[in-house]
Design an enzyme around this catalytic site. Structure first.
Site, short mmCIF file in Angstrom:
data_model
loop_
_atom_site.label_atom_id
_atom_site.label_comp_id
_atom_site.label_asym_id
_atom_site.label_seq_id
_atom_site.Cartn_x
_atom_site.Cartn_y
_atom_site.Cartn_z
N CYS A 79 27.33 -56.19 66.83
CA CYS A 79 27.09 -55.65 68.21
C CYS A 79 28.07 -54.83 68.54
O CYS A 79 28.26 -53.63 67.76
CB CYS A 79 26.69 -56.77 68.92
N HIS A 167 22.65 -60.15 66.11
CA HIS A 167 23.45 -61.01 66.45
C HIS A 167 23.36 -62.19 65.29
O HIS A 167 22.30 -63.12 65.26
CB HIS A 167 23.62 -61.85 67.62
N GLU A 169 24.83 -64.75 64.17
CA GLU A 169 25.46 -66.06 64.60
C GLU A 169 24.14 -66.89 65.57
O GLU A 169 24.40 -67.91 65.69
CB GLU A 169 26.54 -65.90 65.38
#
Ligand code: XMP
Length: 506
Positions: A79, A167, A169
């Site tokens: 990001c 993202h 994660e």
């Protein structure tokens, strides 16, 4: 030297999650603030740049000089991390027409890219950004896009540097773990962390660090201090002395049970029953913060007194864990250190600190504990506050109220275990309310206390939801408490979540 992936934190709320994902994949990593790059890169096998609440073109945006990393180590920008790479190399990042937030399908433009290996086309990824990359610098190669985000992932040609706008994660990125696993493989550090390897390495390090020195440690009965003690005991045996302070505000029979467990584990423990001292100091006190202070201060006094009886102690062992020591960056750019001075043990004791669990997340501490052969009931117990029942007896604490609450709580917890509910909730307990109400028992009118039952689900205690325990179970517990505990004639169930309510009532 432990090999690791380094995560540079630019203040995103998901930075810790990046760390979690990497650890879940059996790989050791550390999170440091963006402005605290280590002097030496020895042992560092790759670097990840996190997201940030800032825009890269903001004059106050957090910047870092990547010259020591780019081209030398595998690098992944996520990001803001990806946008800052684009920005630094002459590409364009601009405000998106509307904030791009939510799921998107990823079209893989370069099928043989190592970072995207194994990801299926149209893999769902999670977007959360206000800016978007509108043009990539010359040497950047586009490797994936989505319908709204043309430049969703890129690689810099000729070096192992990648950027992803989404993202990986986040849970919602369905194959995020595959992507992070690919990055780990690129860094060549997969499976360099396991509970067993951690124990072997830590025990050796503790032996080297402590030599023939003696260590003292305060045991609370909780997971962290217990695992810490067993680990230290493995390294230095009886040169570790543990002190367990019973402030008289523990669960029913807990002090005896915990001491028996510790002895079974071969720990050298001094158990101190200081309940009278605590009850005396708490007499007449009703304010919750005042109670906390008195209990904390009393704990230190007792610990200090016991420590002074021992000779030649050089170190204080503490069960501090990773979330307590991660320095997080906030929007002002300041590094906030959540200072974790367990129990506020006195600096004047002049002891050096040894904290063998500093690098572990809570679930890793549990894995280490089980690997050390500790009893599962010791490892999986619910969190319990330091001031114990002292903050679950609302208003003044008296020995009689402690007895009432211990009985009621014991019934609740025993029934929870018997029904298999204990392991399904994060934390549960009974609370003694400072009001009395009218009831009828047999032919007699009663005027007794009310017990509130609390059970919550949570991940980190920062927020919590009340548990939908079965009505039948609650009915049985209520009946049992009202019938068996003298002094109680009413039971209620707490249906408040955090926020706005807290888990504890005081
Ligand atoms: P709250 O009540 O703030 O609790 O929602 C969050 C978690 O922290 C525990 N807690 C404490 N633990 N000393 C402690 O060691 C305290 O004074 C204390 N107050 C709350 C609480 O049990 C829950 O797990």
């Amino acid at each position: 030297m432990q090999e690791k992936i380094l995560i540079l934190d630019f203040g995103s709320q998901t930075t810790q999650l990046i760390g979690r994902r990497i650890r879940d994949l059996g790989t050791y990593c550390e999170i440091v603030p963006y402005n605290k790059l280590p002097n030496s890169f020895e042992g560092i096998k790759g670097v990840i740049l996190s997201g940030s609440p800032y825009s890269v073109y903001d004059p106050h945006a957090f910047r870092v000089d990547l010259s020591a990393i780019r081209g030398h180590l595998p690098l992944l920008g996520i990001c803001y991390g990806a946008q800052s790479l684009v920005n630094q190399f002459g590409g364009k990042v601009e405000p998106a027409d509307s904030r791009e937030y939510g799921r998107a399908a990823l079209c893989i433009d370069k099928k043989d890219d190592l970072l995207l290996k194994g990801l299926k086309d149209k893999s769902v990824v999670w977007m959360s950004h206000g800016d978007t990359i509108t043009s990539l610098p010359e040497e950047f190669e586009l490797i994936a896009s989505t319908s709204d985000v043309p430049n969703a992932a890129f690689k810099i040609r000729g070096e192992q540097t990648w950027g992803v706008q989404f993202h990986p994660e986040a849970h919602h990125s369905e194959e995020g773990k595959v992507l992070i696993g690919n990055f780990i493989d690129i860094c060549g550090v997969r499976n360099n962390w396991s509970a067993q390897s951690f124990i072997e390495q830590t025990v050796q390090e503790l032996k080297d660090q402590l030599g023939q020195d003696k260590v003292i440690l305060a045991l609370s009965g909780g997971v962290d201090s217990s695992v810490c003690a067993v680990l230290l005991n493995r390294a230095i045996g009886d040169r570790l002395t543990c002190i367990f302070v019973d402030h008289g505000l523990l669960r029913k029979g807990e002090a005896q049970k915990v001491l028996a467990d510790y002895e079974h584990l071969g720990l050298n423990v001094i158990g101190v029953d200081a309940s009278k001292k605590f009850y005396k100091a708490l007499k007449g006190v009703t304010d919750p913060e005042q109670k906390r202070k008195i209990i904390g201060k009393g704990f230190i006094e007792v610990f200090d007194e016991e420590a002074r009886k021992l000779e030649g102690i050089k170190w204080l062992g503490q069960g501090t864990i990773y979330p307590d020591v991660i320095e997080s960056v906030n929007i002002t750019g300041m590094v906030i250190k959540s200072h974790h001075n367990v129990g506020g043990l006195p600096e004047k004791m002049n002891l050096k600190l040894v904290e063998p669990l500093r690098a572990l997340f809570k679930d890793e501490v549990r894995r280490v504990g089980l690997e050390l052969g500790m009893m599962p009931h010791l490892i999986h117990r619910h969190p319990f506050p330091g001031p114990g029942l002292g903050i679950r007896i609302l208003g003044e604490i008296t020995p009689e109220k402690v007895r009432i609450l211990q009985e009621a709580d014991d019934i609740y917890m025993s029934m929870m275990r018997a029904e298999g509910l204990y392991d399904q909730v994060w934390q549960a307990g009974a609370i003694l309310l400072p009001i009395r109400s009218v009831g009828v028992m047999g032919d007699e009118r009663t005027y007794d206390y009310t017990i509130a039952l609390r059970a919550v689900s949570s991940v980190d205690a920062m927020s919590a939801d009340w548990c939908r325990l079965p009505y039948e179970f609650l009915a049985k517990v209520s009946n049992e408490i009202i019938n068996k505990v003298r002094g109680v004639n009413r039971c209620v169930y707490d249906i408040s979540s955090k926020p706005p309510s807290t888990i504890e009532w005081e």
